[in-house]
Enzyme design. Sequence first.
Site, mmCIF file in Angstrom:
data_model
loop_
_atom_site.group_PDB
_atom_site.id
_atom_site.type_symbol
_atom_site.label_atom_id
_atom_site.label_comp_id
_atom_site.label_asym_id
_atom_site.label_seq_id
_atom_site.Cartn_x
_atom_site.Cartn_y
_atom_site.Cartn_z
ATOM 1 N N TYR A 97 -16.576 9.929 7.953
ATOM 2 C CA TYR A 97 -15.769 8.715 7.892
ATOM 3 C C TYR A 97 -16.659 7.489 7.664
ATOM 4 O O TYR A 97 -16.247 6.508 7.047
ATOM 5 C CB TYR A 97 -14.924 8.571 9.165
ATOM 6 N N ALA A 112 -5.045 8.783 -0.039
ATOM 7 C CA ALA A 112 -6.268 8.243 0.556
ATOM 8 C C ALA A 112 -7.034 9.344 1.301
ATOM 9 O O ALA A 112 -8.268 9.408 1.253
ATOM 10 C CB ALA A 112 -5.933 7.092 1.501
ATOM 11 N N GLN A 128 -1.143 -1.950 -6.175
ATOM 12 C CA GLN A 128 -2.363 -2.317 -6.886
ATOM 13 C C GLN A 128 -2.335 -1.715 -8.298
ATOM 14 O O GLN A 128 -2.489 -0.515 -8.445
ATOM 15 C CB GLN A 128 -3.595 -1.785 -6.138
ATOM 16 N N GLY A 162 0.788 -1.237 0.000
ATOM 17 C CA GLY A 162 0.000 0.000 0.000
ATOM 18 C C GLY A 162 0.816 1.281 0.000
ATOM 19 O O GLY A 162 0.530 2.196 0.777
ATOM 20 N N VAL A 210 -5.431 -6.773 -3.199
ATOM 21 C CA VAL A 210 -5.679 -7.640 -2.036
ATOM 22 C C VAL A 210 -7.021 -8.366 -2.091
ATOM 23 O O VAL A 210 -7.259 -9.293 -1.315
ATOM 24 C CB VAL A 210 -5.570 -6.868 -0.690
ATOM 25 N N LYS A 254 -12.616 0.166 10.112
ATOM 26 C CA LYS A 254 -11.437 0.269 10.995
ATOM 27 C C LYS A 254 -11.702 -0.420 12.341
ATOM 28 O O LYS A 254 -10.787 -0.977 12.948
ATOM 29 C CB LYS A 254 -11.064 1.743 11.215
HETATM 30 P P1 NAP Z 1 -2.315 5.919 0.429
HETATM 31 O O1 NAP Z 1 -0.944 6.402 0.189
HETATM 32 O O2 NAP Z 1 -3.361 6.225 -0.594
HETATM 33 O O3 NAP Z 1 -2.269 4.347 0.714
HETATM 34 C C1 NAP Z 1 -3.413 3.503 0.618
HETATM 35 C C2 NAP Z 1 -3.029 2.379 -0.301
HETATM 36 O O4 NAP Z 1 -4.050 1.355 -0.334
HETATM 37 C C3 NAP Z 1 -2.870 2.857 -1.760
HETATM 38 O O5 NAP Z 1 -1.604 2.460 -2.244
HETATM 39 C C4 NAP Z 1 -3.989 2.116 -2.470
HETATM 40 O O6 NAP Z 1 -3.753 1.856 -3.833
HETATM 41 C C5 NAP Z 1 -4.034 0.846 -1.655
HETATM 42 N N1 NAP Z 1 -5.197 0.033 -2.011
HETATM 43 C C6 NAP Z 1 -6.501 0.400 -2.090
HETATM 44 N N2 NAP Z 1 -7.241 -0.647 -2.513
HETATM 45 C C7 NAP Z 1 -6.384 -1.687 -2.708
HETATM 46 C C8 NAP Z 1 -6.525 -3.038 -3.143
HETATM 47 N N3 NAP Z 1 -7.725 -3.549 -3.477
HETATM 48 N N4 NAP Z 1 -5.420 -3.815 -3.222
HETATM 49 C C9 NAP Z 1 -4.198 -3.332 -2.910
HETATM 50 N N5 NAP Z 1 -3.987 -2.064 -2.489
HETATM 51 C C10 NAP Z 1 -5.068 -1.258 -2.389
HETATM 52 O O7 NAP Z 1 -2.897 6.530 1.791
HETATM 53 P P2 NAP Z 1 -2.397 6.419 3.309
HETATM 54 O O8 NAP Z 1 -3.055 7.552 3.978
HETATM 55 O O9 NAP Z 1 -0.939 6.231 3.378
HETATM 56 O O10 NAP Z 1 -3.157 5.099 3.800
HETATM 57 C C11 NAP Z 1 -2.477 3.983 4.326
HETATM 58 C C12 NAP Z 1 -3.234 3.454 5.535
HETATM 59 O O11 NAP Z 1 -3.171 4.434 6.575
HETATM 60 C C13 NAP Z 1 -4.713 3.187 5.287
HETATM 61 O O12 NAP Z 1 -5.110 2.038 5.992
HETATM 62 C C14 NAP Z 1 -5.366 4.408 5.901
HETATM 63 O O13 NAP Z 1 -6.717 4.194 6.280
HETATM 64 C C15 NAP Z 1 -4.464 4.602 7.097
HETATM 65 N N6 NAP Z 1 -4.566 5.894 7.768
HETATM 66 C C16 NAP Z 1 -4.410 7.050 7.067
HETATM 67 C C17 NAP Z 1 -4.536 8.267 7.718
HETATM 68 C C18 NAP Z 1 -4.424 9.577 6.958
HETATM 69 O O14 NAP Z 1 -4.882 10.611 7.464
HETATM 70 N N7 NAP Z 1 -3.823 9.595 5.786
HETATM 71 C C19 NAP Z 1 -4.779 8.308 9.101
HETATM 72 C C20 NAP Z 1 -4.905 7.108 9.801
HETATM 73 C C21 NAP Z 1 -4.802 5.907 9.117
HETATM 74 P P3 NAP Z 1 -4.540 2.789 -4.913
HETATM 75 O O15 NAP Z 1 -3.895 4.136 -4.848
HETATM 76 O O16 NAP Z 1 -4.323 2.070 -6.197
HETATM 77 O O17 NAP Z 1 -5.983 2.811 -4.507
#
Ligand code: NAP
Length: 260
Positions: free
Chosen positions: A157, A197, A42, A15, A67, A164
């Site tokens: 959310y 995201a 992905q 991811g 995934v 989550k």
């Molecule tokens: P991110 O860079 O967009 O990472 C999310 C990743 O999930 C992307 O690479 C996305 O790929 C991938 N993904 C989505 N659907 C998928 C699938 N079917 N198979 C494989 N990969 C898939 O954003 P991020 O903020 O770093 O998010 C990472 C984690 O941190 C997530 O669980 C998010 O909920 C969590 N989080 C984020 C925050 C925040 O404020 N940013 C806060 C708390 C927790 P695509 O780009 O191709 O969709």
Amino acid sequence: MIAIDFAGKNALIMGVSNEKSLGWAIAEQLLAAGARCIFSYQGERLLRNLEKVTAGQQNVLLEPCDVTVEADLERLFAKISSEMGSLDMLVHSVAYAPRASMEGRFIDTTLEDYHTAMSISAYSLISVTRHAEPLLNSGSSIITLTYYASQRVVPKYNVMGVAKAALEASVRYLAAELGPKNTRVNAISAGPMRTVAAKSIPGFTAMYEKAAQTAAMKRNATQEEVGKLGLFLLSDLSSGITGEISYVDAGYNIMGMAID
Ligand code: NAP
């Protein structure tokens, strides 16, 4: 001073979209500590981004994996088995909910959107861990990324908060099952961070500013701080910690009320 040395250790990071991704913040720490890293992404769209962020890094493999596709998971773990032999660290940093499900009222969540959010954002930790299990060395550590909307209502959310909550419960069940094999499973609950995201969350900018005003430290946590907590949870420094949800949010979650 305690130095973390991951030379000879293997990590899977799932991811990473670009250099802002929380998965990349953790991966940077692992690479700096000498780990060999395989990144799953992905679709071909993300391959170029990953090639860019990992350019110049030794010890890096890239492999596609959606995934939700069983055949992709099988291919990914077959590749890990043949190229690395075993795994010491797994970073699950994957989540998705259709934008429509975060724009409207929670009560209007469709079954299809519910399934999509749950499948990608919660169930995938279970299926990925199942595929990883035969390759996990004793002392291995798995982490996932979660958010406070699992515990309290955060506007917009919606179904992602429910996903989550399921993810956090899954962390505890997986930790209990894998504990006897000396594999730990934990979650990092990160405060809001500007990533791809996050852009899909309606009203994210206002939420980001409000979080900084409310947090004990009067700021938001950073990607680097997520990376450092990831390094700790994946290393032997946290050898007695499993099934936990660790916050890195500059003290937002401890506040009952904003203080000006
Ligand atoms: P991110 O860079 O967009 O990472 C999310 C990743 O999930 C992307 O690479 C996305 O790929 C991938 N993904 C989505 N659907 C998928 C699938 N079917 N198979 C494989 N990969 C898939 O954003 P991020 O903020 O770093 O998010 C990472 C984690 O941190 C997530 O669980 C998010 O909920 C969590 N989080 C984020 C925050 C925040 O404020 N940013 C806060 C708390 C927790 P695509 O780009 O191709 O969709």
